[in-house]
Design an enzyme around this catalytic site. Structure first.
Site, PDB file in Angstrom:
ATOM      1  CB  SER A  28      18.341  56.204  56.291  1.00  0.00           C
ATOM      2  OG  SER A  28      19.709  56.361  55.967  1.00  0.00           O
ATOM      3  CB  THR A  29      21.149  60.564  57.910  1.00  0.00           C
ATOM      4  OG1 THR A  29      21.986  59.508  57.461  1.00  0.00           O
ATOM      5  CG2 THR A  29      21.812  61.258  59.089  1.00  0.00           C
ATOM      6  CG  ASP A  81      20.321  66.357  52.298  1.00  0.00           C
ATOM      7  OD1 ASP A  81      19.891  65.253  52.708  1.00  0.00           O
ATOM      8  OD2 ASP A  81      20.208  66.732  51.119  1.00  0.00           O
ATOM      9  N   GLY A  82      21.816  64.575  54.472  1.00  0.00           N
ATOM     10  CA  GLY A  82      22.821  63.530  54.553  1.00  0.00           C
ATOM     11  C   GLY A  82      23.713  63.550  53.324  1.00  0.00           C
ATOM     12  CB  ALA A  83      26.764  63.338  52.196  1.00  0.00           C
ATOM     13  N   GLY A  95      22.494  61.671  46.450  1.00  0.00           N
ATOM     14  CA  GLY A  95      21.491  61.217  45.498  1.00  0.00           C
ATOM     15  C   GLY A  95      21.156  59.752  45.599  1.00  0.00           C
ATOM     16  N   GLY A  96      21.712  59.085  46.629  1.00  0.00           N
ATOM     17  CA  GLY A  96      21.368  57.688  46.830  1.00  0.00           C
ATOM     18  C   GLY A  96      19.883  57.494  47.084  1.00  0.00           C
ATOM     19  N   GLY A  97      19.268  58.525  47.675  1.00  0.00           N
ATOM     20  CA  GLY A  97      17.832  58.483  47.934  1.00  0.00           C
ATOM     21  C   GLY A  97      16.991  58.976  46.776  1.00  0.00           C
ATOM     22  CD  GLU A 103      19.285  65.013  48.497  1.00  0.00           C
ATOM     23  OE1 GLU A 103      18.846  64.245  49.367  1.00  0.00           O
ATOM     24  OE2 GLU A 103      20.270  64.729  47.789  1.00  0.00           O
TER      25      GLU A 103
END
Length: 200
Positions: A28-29, A81-83, A95-97, A103
């Site tokens: 989402s980020t 990337d997000g975290a 890895g929530g996505g 990644e």
């Protein structure tokens, strides 16, 4: 008014220079980042992008961003990337996505990596967010059994009524650990299990 997530994503744009090869994360980020990047591309910014997921690739292509496969580039200048969680030593859970394998590969081939996170993602110790483990379907039930014996509280990730599948066709087991004492040792121990592909 922008939220923290959007502010962090759009601030990361400052690090993108003309002519670079850019790695795009997933989640989402990153959605905010890709949309802002598309505006700059329309105004002449020249970048080649390597994506970490089918989802991000499709978004980028639809917005007119030049995307390439990792094997088509020699290296990546910068990956953004997000975290899902970050501790004081900048260890993180990702890895929530569902894109933890891609990644990590893209990040490894990058000269520089930026994680864009809001204040809710900072923790004293990792583990509140479930730790994703990508596994081959053939071994999933046996790996879950091992995780249960180790007290890792594993739950197979679902997509409605079916097991969730990554872009590589693998399954994800989320470990509900609550608190991780030694993230490096835990990762090493899990990756020694045959059938484990990657740890988030």
């Amino acid at each position: 008014m922008m939220n923290e997530k959007q502010l962090a994503a759009e601030k990361s744009i400052d690090y993108i220079k003309d002519g670079i090869t850019l790695g795009l994360g997933t989640g989402s980020t990153v959605f905010f980042l890709v949309n802002k990047l598309a505006e700059l591309v329309k105004h002449g910014l020249d970048v080649k992008c390597v994506s970490t997921s089918y989802q991000t690739s499709e978004l980028a292509k639809n917005l007119g961003i030049n995307t390439m496969q990792l094997n088509e580039v020699d290296y990546i200048d910068l990956t953004i990337d997000g975290a899902d969680e970050v501790d004081r030593k900048l260890n993180g859970i990702k890895g929530g996505g569902g894109a933890l394998l891609f990644e990590k590969i893209v990040a490894t081939e990058s000269k520089k990596v930026i994680w864009i996170v809001d204040s809710s993602k900072f923790v004293k110790k990792l583990g509140r967010f479930p730790l994703p483990v990508e596994v081959i379907p053939l071994a999933a039930n046996h790996i879950i059994k091992r995780f249960k014996e180790s007290g890792y509280n594993p739950i197979i990730r679902m997509n409605e009524s079916k097991n969730y599948l990554t872009d590589s066709g693998n399954e994800i087991i989320d470990l509900h650990l609550h608190e991780i004492e030694d993230s490096i040792k835990l990762e090493q121990d899990i990756k020694l299990i045959p059938g484990v592909v990657e740890v988030g």
